[in-house]
Design a protein around this motif. Structure first.
Motif, mmCIF file in Angstrom:
data_model
loop_
_atom_site.group_PDB
_atom_site.id
_atom_site.type_symbol
_atom_site.label_atom_id
_atom_site.label_comp_id
_atom_site.label_asym_id
_atom_site.label_seq_id
_atom_site.Cartn_x
_atom_site.Cartn_y
_atom_site.Cartn_z
ATOM 1 N N ALA A 267 55.958 26.629 -13.057
ATOM 2 C CA ALA A 267 55.851 25.925 -11.779
ATOM 3 C C ALA A 267 56.395 24.505 -11.911
ATOM 4 O O ALA A 267 57.028 23.982 -10.983
ATOM 5 C CB ALA A 267 54.405 25.907 -11.302
ATOM 6 N N LEU A 268 56.179 23.875 -13.061
ATOM 7 C CA LEU A 268 56.723 22.540 -13.304
ATOM 8 C C LEU A 268 58.247 22.579 -13.344
ATOM 9 O O LEU A 268 58.917 21.696 -12.792
ATOM 10 C CB LEU A 268 56.170 21.962 -14.607
ATOM 11 C CG LEU A 268 56.636 20.558 -14.966
ATOM 12 C CD1 LEU A 268 56.254 19.560 -13.886
ATOM 13 C CD2 LEU A 268 56.063 20.152 -16.315
ATOM 14 N N THR A 269 58.808 23.600 -13.969
ATOM 15 C CA THR A 269 60.267 23.758 -14.005
ATOM 16 C C THR A 269 60.817 23.908 -12.587
ATOM 17 O O THR A 269 61.833 23.307 -12.235
ATOM 18 C CB THR A 269 60.653 24.976 -14.871
ATOM 19 O OG1 THR A 269 60.166 24.755 -16.200
ATOM 20 C CG2 THR A 269 62.152 25.199 -14.904
ATOM 21 N N MET A 270 60.138 24.700 -11.759
ATOM 22 C CA MET A 270 60.565 24.883 -10.363
ATOM 23 C C MET A 270 60.430 23.579 -9.581
ATOM 24 O O MET A 270 61.298 23.251 -8.757
ATOM 25 C CB MET A 270 59.742 25.983 -9.704
ATOM 26 C CG MET A 270 60.042 27.363 -10.229
ATOM 27 S SD MET A 270 59.001 28.585 -9.406
ATOM 28 C CE MET A 270 58.413 29.488 -10.832
ATOM 29 N N THR A 271 59.380 22.827 -9.845
ATOM 30 C CA THR A 271 59.174 21.542 -9.173
ATOM 31 C C THR A 271 60.269 20.563 -9.569
ATOM 32 O O THR A 271 60.837 19.868 -8.722
ATOM 33 C CB THR A 271 57.789 20.963 -9.535
ATOM 34 O OG1 THR A 271 56.789 21.912 -9.159
ATOM 35 C CG2 THR A 271 57.535 19.641 -8.830
ATOM 36 N N GLY B 165 48.826 28.233 -18.827
ATOM 37 C CA GLY B 165 49.823 27.279 -19.309
ATOM 38 C C GLY B 165 51.248 27.726 -19.033
ATOM 39 O O GLY B 165 52.104 26.918 -18.663
ATOM 40 N N GLN B 166 51.516 29.018 -19.210
ATOM 41 C CA GLN B 166 52.854 29.546 -18.942
ATOM 42 C C GLN B 166 53.206 29.418 -17.462
ATOM 43 O O GLN B 166 54.323 29.027 -17.111
ATOM 44 C CB GLN B 166 52.945 31.023 -19.342
ATOM 45 C CG GLN B 166 52.922 31.272 -20.828
ATOM 46 C CD GLN B 166 52.845 32.761 -21.131
ATOM 47 O OE1 GLN B 166 51.960 33.465 -20.657
ATOM 48 N NE2 GLN B 166 53.800 33.239 -21.914
ATOM 49 N N ASP C 249 58.742 15.011 -23.344
ATOM 50 C CA ASP C 249 57.557 14.146 -23.264
ATOM 51 C C ASP C 249 56.970 14.124 -21.856
ATOM 52 O O ASP C 249 55.750 14.109 -21.692
ATOM 53 C CB ASP C 249 57.895 12.710 -23.686
ATOM 54 C CG ASP C 249 58.090 12.573 -25.191
ATOM 55 O OD1 ASP C 249 57.659 13.483 -25.937
ATOM 56 O OD2 ASP C 249 58.679 11.559 -25.597
ATOM 57 N N GLU C 250 57.834 14.104 -20.848
ATOM 58 C CA GLU C 250 57.345 14.120 -19.467
ATOM 59 C C GLU C 250 56.687 15.445 -19.123
ATOM 60 O O GLU C 250 55.711 15.495 -18.389
ATOM 61 C CB GLU C 250 58.480 13.838 -18.482
ATOM 62 C CG GLU C 250 58.967 12.415 -18.525
ATOM 63 C CD GLU C 250 60.203 12.200 -17.669
ATOM 64 O OE1 GLU C 250 60.211 11.246 -16.888
ATOM 65 O OE2 GLU C 250 61.164 13.008 -17.787
ATOM 66 N N GLN C 251 57.227 16.523 -19.684
ATOM 67 C CA GLN C 251 56.626 17.837 -19.439
ATOM 68 C C GLN C 251 55.248 17.879 -20.029
ATOM 69 O O GLN C 251 54.329 18.420 -19.496
ATOM 70 C CB GLN C 251 57.483 18.958 -20.014
ATOM 71 C CG GLN C 251 58.784 19.130 -19.285
ATOM 72 C CD GLN C 251 59.653 20.206 -19.911
ATOM 73 O OE1 GLN C 251 59.167 21.055 -20.661
ATOM 74 N NE2 GLN C 251 60.916 20.194 -19.620
#
Length: 85
Positions: free
Chosen positions: A68-72, A62-63, A83-85
């Protein structure tokens, strides 16, 4: 008669083989309005999880996924709400 050699390890490719990630891919495409967003996130996730493994660091899935989502999000210049995260 020779004794058969037994493998010491068996490796399974779980990601995108045993796990269906198509709904996640659709969510990324919809959120970022970009077909490449999921592949960018997923390759970043795999890269950093491999780095963790090879350097014997530990971050749970999860971390790494969130990082990776933050980088994306930064790569596509698309800030995400909680909410989108």
């Amino acid at each position: 008669m020779t004794t058969p050699v037994r493998p010491k390890a068996i490796v399974f490719d779980v990601n995108e083989t045993l796990l269906d990630l198509s709904s996640l891919q659709r969510a990324f495409t919809q959120t970022f309005n970009e077909q490449f967003a999921f592949k960018f996130w997923f390759s970043t996730l795999l890269q950093y999880s491999l780095v963790d493994t090879l350097t014997t660091n530990y971050h749970d899935f999860g971390q790494i996924g969130k990082a990776a989502l933050t980088m994306t999000s930064a790569y596509f210049d698309k800030p995400l709400s909680p909410d989108e995260q």
